[in-house]
Design a protein around this motif. Sequence first.
Motif, PDB file in Angstrom:
ATOM      1  N   LEU A  88       9.649  -0.316  -7.207  1.00 51.36           N
ATOM      2  CA  LEU A  88       8.817   0.385  -8.180  1.00 51.36           C
ATOM      3  C   LEU A  88       9.579   0.651  -9.476  1.00 51.36           C
ATOM      4  N   CYS A  89      10.859   0.951  -9.348  1.00 54.06           N
ATOM      5  CA  CYS A  89      11.680   1.183 -10.542  1.00 54.06           C
ATOM      6  C   CYS A  89      11.884  -0.111 -11.330  1.00 54.06           C
ATOM      7  N   GLU A  90      12.047  -1.226 -10.628  1.00 57.13           N
ATOM      8  CA  GLU A  90      12.210  -2.514 -11.317  1.00 57.13           C
ATOM      9  C   GLU A  90      10.962  -2.890 -12.099  1.00 57.13           C
ATOM     10  N   LEU A  91       9.792  -2.465 -11.612  1.00 52.45           N
ATOM     11  CA  LEU A  91       8.540  -2.724 -12.314  1.00 52.45           C
ATOM     12  C   LEU A  91       8.277  -1.731 -13.439  1.00 52.45           C
ATOM     13  N   GLY A  92       9.125  -0.695 -13.543  1.00 44.33           N
ATOM     14  CA  GLY A  92       8.931   0.321 -14.573  1.00 44.33           C
ATOM     15  C   GLY A  92       7.905   1.377 -14.194  1.00 44.33           C
ATOM     16  N   ILE A  93       7.472   1.379 -12.930  1.00 39.22           N
ATOM     17  CA  ILE A  93       6.450   2.326 -12.486  1.00 39.22           C
ATOM     18  C   ILE A  93       7.062   3.701 -12.220  1.00 39.22           C
ATOM     19  N   LEU A  94       8.286   3.736 -11.696  1.00 39.06           N
ATOM     20  CA  LEU A  94       9.045   4.964 -11.501  1.00 39.06           C
ATOM     21  C   LEU A  94      10.437   4.789 -12.087  1.00 39.06           C
ATOM     22  N   ARG A  95      11.191   5.877 -12.120  1.00 39.78           N
ATOM     23  CA  ARG A  95      12.598   5.758 -12.503  1.00 39.78           C
ATOM     24  C   ARG A  95      13.435   6.621 -11.578  1.00 39.78           C
TER      25      ARG A  95
ATOM     26  N   TYR B 164       0.366  -0.597 -18.059  1.00 35.06           N
ATOM     27  CA  TYR B 164      -0.866  -1.013 -17.383  1.00 35.06           C
ATOM     28  C   TYR B 164      -0.651  -1.206 -15.894  1.00 35.06           C
ATOM     29  N   SER B 165       0.490  -1.789 -15.512  1.00 38.15           N
ATOM     30  CA  SER B 165       0.746  -2.025 -14.091  1.00 38.15           C
ATOM     31  C   SER B 165       0.793  -0.722 -13.309  1.00 38.15           C
ATOM     32  N   THR B 166       1.268   0.358 -13.956  1.00 37.16           N
ATOM     33  CA  THR B 166       1.273   1.667 -13.311  1.00 37.16           C
ATOM     34  C   THR B 166      -0.132   2.227 -13.239  1.00 37.16           C
ATOM     35  N   ARG B 167      -0.880   2.125 -14.326  1.00 39.02           N
ATOM     36  CA  ARG B 167      -2.241   2.653 -14.352  1.00 39.02           C
ATOM     37  C   ARG B 167      -3.148   1.946 -13.348  1.00 39.02           C
ATOM     38  N   GLN B 168      -2.842   0.689 -13.033  1.00 38.61           N
ATOM     39  CA  GLN B 168      -3.675  -0.040 -12.067  1.00 38.61           C
ATOM     40  C   GLN B 168      -3.640   0.578 -10.681  1.00 38.61           C
ATOM     41  N   ILE B 169      -2.542   1.228 -10.333  1.00 40.07           N
ATOM     42  CA  ILE B 169      -2.418   1.734  -8.971  1.00 40.07           C
ATOM     43  C   ILE B 169      -2.548   3.251  -8.878  1.00 40.07           C
ATOM     44  N   LEU B 170      -2.413   3.963 -10.000  1.00 37.48           N
ATOM     45  CA  LEU B 170      -2.559   5.410  -9.949  1.00 37.48           C
ATOM     46  C   LEU B 170      -4.028   5.787  -9.753  1.00 37.48           C
ATOM     47  N   ASN B 171      -4.265   6.718  -8.833  1.00 34.97           N
ATOM     48  CA  ASN B 171      -5.617   7.195  -8.540  1.00 34.97           C
ATOM     49  C   ASN B 171      -6.561   6.040  -8.200  1.00 34.97           C
ATOM     50  N   LEU B 172      -6.041   5.037  -7.512  1.00 33.99           N
ATOM     51  CA  LEU B 172      -6.828   3.833  -7.247  1.00 33.99           C
ATOM     52  C   LEU B 172      -8.060   4.133  -6.393  1.00 33.99           C
ATOM     53  N   ALA B 173      -7.902   4.961  -5.369  1.00 32.91           N
ATOM     54  CA  ALA B 173      -9.044   5.279  -4.504  1.00 32.91           C
ATOM     55  C   ALA B 173     -10.141   5.980  -5.297  1.00 32.91           C
ATOM     56  N   GLU B 174      -9.746   6.922  -6.166  1.00 31.83           N
ATOM     57  CA  GLU B 174     -10.728   7.632  -6.989  1.00 31.83           C
ATOM     58  C   GLU B 174     -11.435   6.679  -7.937  1.00 31.83           C
ATOM     59  N   LYS B 175     -10.673   5.769  -8.547  1.00 31.80           N
ATOM     60  CA  LYS B 175     -11.264   4.814  -9.487  1.00 31.80           C
ATOM     61  C   LYS B 175     -12.260   3.889  -8.782  1.00 31.80           C
TER      62      LYS B 175
ATOM     63  N   LYS C  66       0.835  -1.200   0.000  1.00 25.53           N
ATOM     64  CA  LYS C  66       0.000   0.000   0.000  1.00 25.53           C
ATOM     65  C   LYS C  66       0.869   1.249   0.000  1.00 25.53           C
ATOM     66  N   ARG C  67       1.973   1.244   0.755  1.00 26.62           N
ATOM     67  CA  ARG C  67       2.849   2.415   0.788  1.00 26.62           C
ATOM     68  C   ARG C  67       3.478   2.653  -0.581  1.00 26.62           C
ATOM     69  N   GLN C  68       3.894   1.583  -1.257  1.00 26.72           N
ATOM     70  CA  GLN C  68       4.460   1.750  -2.587  1.00 26.72           C
ATOM     71  C   GLN C  68       3.440   2.338  -3.563  1.00 26.72           C
ATOM     72  N   ALA C  69       2.181   1.902  -3.455  1.00 28.99           N
ATOM     73  CA  ALA C  69       1.131   2.456  -4.317  1.00 28.99           C
ATOM     74  C   ALA C  69       0.962   3.946  -4.053  1.00 28.99           C
ATOM     75  N   GLU C  70       1.002   4.333  -2.781  1.00 35.09           N
ATOM     76  CA  GLU C  70       0.864   5.742  -2.439  1.00 35.09           C
ATOM     77  C   GLU C  70       2.070   6.538  -2.933  1.00 35.09           C
ATOM     78  N   ILE C  71       3.270   5.960  -2.851  1.00 34.06           N
ATOM     79  CA  ILE C  71       4.467   6.628  -3.369  1.00 34.06           C
ATOM     80  C   ILE C  71       4.344   6.849  -4.872  1.00 34.06           C
ATOM     81  N   ALA C  72       3.929   5.806  -5.586  1.00 32.61           N
ATOM     82  CA  ALA C  72       3.793   5.907  -7.041  1.00 32.61           C
ATOM     83  C   ALA C  72       2.788   6.983  -7.417  1.00 32.61           C
ATOM     84  N   ASP C  73       1.676   7.022  -6.717  1.00 33.63           N
ATOM     85  CA  ASP C  73       0.636   8.004  -7.000  1.00 33.63           C
ATOM     86  C   ASP C  73       1.155   9.417  -6.724  1.00 33.63           C
ATOM     87  N   LEU C  74       1.826   9.594  -5.606  1.00 31.90           N
ATOM     88  CA  LEU C  74       2.352  10.903  -5.221  1.00 31.90           C
ATOM     89  C   LEU C  74       3.375  11.405  -6.251  1.00 31.90           C
TER      90      LEU C  74
END
Length: 260
Positions: free
Chosen positions: A47-54, A71-82, A9-17
């Motif tokens: 997150l960088c290994e998954l290509g979500i951040l660099r 797609y893996s990045t889009r799955q977690i971005l704005n997840l609460a809103e979605k 969950k923390r990684q998802a929040e980091i990616a979104d932020l």
Amino acid sequence: MLGNVDISKRQAEIADLVQKAGFASVEDLAERFGVTTQTIRRDVNGLCELGILRRTHGGVEPPAPAANIHYSTRQILNLAEKKRIAGLAAREVTNGQSLAFSIGTTPEIVMQALMGHENLAVFTNNLNVAFTASGNASFQVTIAGGRLRHGDRDILGINTTEFFNRYKVDIGIFGVAGVDEDGTLLDFHEDEVAARQSILANCRQSFLVLDHTKFGRTAHVRGGQLTDVHAIFTDAPVPDGIAAHLAGTSTQVFIAGNEA
């Protein structure tokens, strides 16, 4: 594990932020989450290994611009809103209806929100939607055939448009890559537009599901107008310019958190 991505969950929040801010330092992230910089480095390395951040000097940033975010990045971005959008859209679906689902993360989350329904007939080229729907024994699930896009787990091409043209469903549920200032619906590939337009032409009601970040987001393939759809489900009021285009039309706007 969030969505189909094995992250915390923390990684998802980091990616979104980071996606929203454009950059974050390791030190700032450590302070924000109340953990050590070593812990944050482990998080961002994953997150960088998954290509979500660099990685960049002193911190992390979104990956370099490409045709579309993975797609893996889009799955977690704005997840609460979605999830709020999905819950709102799901309340407009009744048991026993037939639904056509397109590709994308928000339609996938709508399917998750519908799992408490009964006797839905689901037609889709989105394997994530099909897999989720298969978990309800009362659902009838029909999928398009053709070549699989591995990253997005969907099927596009002439077989897909012909697939949707064979049915007339109660509700078509789809997203878009972006919405231009004049209300034009945008995507990154002609095949994505063709599949969406085929759903639109063969449904009694059309639900466009998208979070607020899609308004003003650029993509280069045109595919219809906001006024072509019956209902828009989003998480914030639409921009004033787009609202002006919708004024006086039959297109309804549903805002999650503002159901009244």
